[in-house]
Design a protein around this motif. Structure first.
Motif, PDB file in Angstrom:
ATOM      1  N   SER A 129       0.853  -1.184   0.000  1.00 48.60           N
ATOM      2  CA  SER A 129       0.000   0.000   0.000  1.00 48.60           C
ATOM      3  C   SER A 129       0.891   1.237   0.000  1.00 48.60           C
ATOM      4  O   SER A 129       1.998   1.215  -0.547  1.00 48.60           O
ATOM      5  CB  SER A 129      -0.947  -0.022   1.207  1.00 48.60           C
ATOM      6  OG  SER A 129      -1.821   1.091   1.183  1.00 48.60           O
ATOM      7  N   SER A 130       0.448   2.313   0.615  1.00 48.45           N
ATOM      8  CA  SER A 130       1.184   3.573   0.578  1.00 48.45           C
ATOM      9  C   SER A 130       0.635   4.502   1.654  1.00 48.45           C
ATOM     10  O   SER A 130      -0.527   4.373   2.052  1.00 48.45           O
ATOM     11  CB  SER A 130       1.017   4.225  -0.802  1.00 48.45           C
ATOM     12  OG  SER A 130       1.411   5.582  -0.796  1.00 48.45           O
TER      13      SER A 130
ATOM     14  N   LYS B 202      -4.944   2.766  -3.053  1.00 47.97           N
ATOM     15  CA  LYS B 202      -4.074   2.322  -1.962  1.00 47.97           C
ATOM     16  C   LYS B 202      -4.876   2.012  -0.692  1.00 47.97           C
ATOM     17  O   LYS B 202      -4.501   1.124   0.070  1.00 47.97           O
ATOM     18  CB  LYS B 202      -3.014   3.389  -1.694  1.00 47.97           C
ATOM     19  CG  LYS B 202      -2.015   3.571  -2.829  1.00 47.97           C
ATOM     20  CD  LYS B 202      -1.050   2.399  -2.933  1.00 47.97           C
ATOM     21  CE  LYS B 202      -1.333   1.436  -4.029  1.00 47.97           C
ATOM     22  NZ  LYS B 202      -0.343   0.333  -4.102  1.00 47.97           N
TER      23      LYS B 202
ATOM     24  N   HIS C 200       4.192  -0.738   3.371  1.00 45.58           N
ATOM     25  CA  HIS C 200       4.377   0.442   2.527  1.00 45.58           C
ATOM     26  C   HIS C 200       5.830   0.882   2.597  1.00 45.58           C
ATOM     27  O   HIS C 200       6.504   0.666   3.605  1.00 45.58           O
ATOM     28  CB  HIS C 200       3.409   1.570   2.917  1.00 45.58           C
ATOM     29  CG  HIS C 200       3.836   2.415   4.074  1.00 45.58           C
ATOM     30  ND1 HIS C 200       4.728   3.461   3.939  1.00 45.58           N
ATOM     31  CD2 HIS C 200       3.489   2.385   5.387  1.00 45.58           C
ATOM     32  CE1 HIS C 200       4.906   4.046   5.124  1.00 45.58           C
ATOM     33  NE2 HIS C 200       4.166   3.413   6.016  1.00 45.58           N
TER      34      HIS C 200
ATOM     35  N   GLY D 105       5.874  -0.583   7.805  1.00 43.55           N
ATOM     36  CA  GLY D 105       6.368   0.590   7.110  1.00 43.55           C
ATOM     37  C   GLY D 105       7.660   1.067   7.745  1.00 43.55           C
ATOM     38  O   GLY D 105       8.107   0.526   8.765  1.00 43.55           O
TER      39      GLY D 105
ATOM     40  N   SER E   2      -2.605   1.943  10.168  1.00 44.32           N
ATOM     41  CA  SER E   2      -3.248   2.519   8.987  1.00 44.32           C
ATOM     42  C   SER E   2      -4.449   3.335   9.422  1.00 44.32           C
ATOM     43  O   SER E   2      -4.838   3.331  10.594  1.00 44.32           O
ATOM     44  CB  SER E   2      -3.652   1.416   8.002  1.00 44.32           C
ATOM     45  OG  SER E   2      -4.560   0.514   8.596  1.00 44.32           O
TER      46      SER E   2
END
Length: 299
Positions: free
Chosen positions: A145-146, A176, A202, A256, A272
């Motif tokens: 994802s991002s 995303k 991410h 991440g 998230s």
């Protein structure tokens, strides 16, 4: 868990099969190279086979190339069929490929390009390959994802394909966010089974080709700040690699960079957005994605 996790922490991957989408360049290449370096048999699933072969030549180890265009469901189905014929099992499926901030374009199936490629293509590919992962203890689906899943991000069920109006930033954010909603719903469906888990990651701000479509108003500031804020692809790939290989990883986690703002640094579990944890939206997106792709999961 280590606060300074690196490629050296990747356990031996001998005997494992890893399929990495978008592996001819950037984060995908760095991911594939690291896994092959630890003994995995790696499949570079790429749109451009010639570029994929050149990438494979640069990686030491057991590496093959599979044509995969995520913007075409016919290509996704063909790639999955070939992998079924050539691989009796898959240990790691890494959904890494993606497009970012494209102008208003459509996939071959008529989907908005970012949503169609980043989410629907990977949704279909995962569903068609999942039966090769389910019997394998310790198998994982890792979807990239991002931080963009927080920026102007929502699932626009009334206009998923952005036909009424188009925002390249909003469309990227939707795709995303969809990656995370998909991961969490997949993990819930897998939870009753032993073996396979779904995890997300991410890369923070990494120096790759992905941002080549950055809007003109942002391009100059990004260019100026890149040397300060970004990290090389080898570092940006670490959250994905940790999600894929760390024995301590649990299904439904999100990895991440551990530095300020999650822009760079060594990988660790991160959080998230609240929107990504909306179970009603997760279930609705899953149902819509099955209808749009025609792919039903075996879980």
């Amino acid at each position: 868990m280590s606060d300074n996790w690196t490629e050296q922490n990747i356990p031996d991957q001998s005997g494992r099969v890893a399929v990495v989408t978008g592996a001819n360049t950037g984060l995908g290449f760095a991911t594939a190279r690291a896994l092959a370096g630890r003994g995995a048999r790696v499949v570079l699933a790429v749109r451009d086979v010639a570029k994929g072969r050149r990438a494979a030549d640069r990686i030491a180890g057991d590496v093959t190339v599979q044509e995969l265009d995520l913007s075409s469901l016919d290509s996704v189905r063909a790639a999955a069929a070939t992998l079924h014929a050539t691989h009796p099992r898959i240990d790691l499926l890494i959904n890494n490929a993606g497009v970012m901030y494209t102008p208003r374009l459509s996939t071959r199936d008529g989907f908005e390009m970012q949503f169609g490629t980043n989410h629907l293509g990977h949704f279909a590919f995962t569903g068609l390959l999942l039966d090769l992962l389910l019997p394998v203890p310790g198998s994982r689906v890792v979807t990239v994802s991002s931080t963009g899943h927080r920026i102007r991000a929502a699932i626009h069920f009334d206009d998923l394909q952005w036909e009424q109006s188009y925002s390249r930033v909003g469309a990227y954010g939707q795709s995303k966010l969809a990656n995370l909603l998909f991961t969490y719903e997949l993990q819930r469906r897998l939870a009753a089974r032993a073996g396979t888990v779904a995890v997300a990651a991410h890369p923070g701000l990494s120096d790759t080709e992905l941002a080549r479509n950055t809007p003109a108003a942002l391009r100059l500031p990004v260019t100026w700040l890149a040397p300060v804020l970004t990290q090389p692809a080898s570092m940006g790939a670490l959250p994905t690699l940790r999600a894929a290989t760390d024995p301590a990883v649990r299904g439904g986690q999100y990895y991440g960079p551990g530095g300020r703002g999650e822009l760079r640094g060594h990988p660790r579990p991160v959080t998230s957005s609240p929107a990504s944890h909306d179970e009603a939206v997760q279930r609705r997106l899953w149902s819509v994605s099955e209808n749009l792709t025609g792919v039903t999961f075996p879980v």
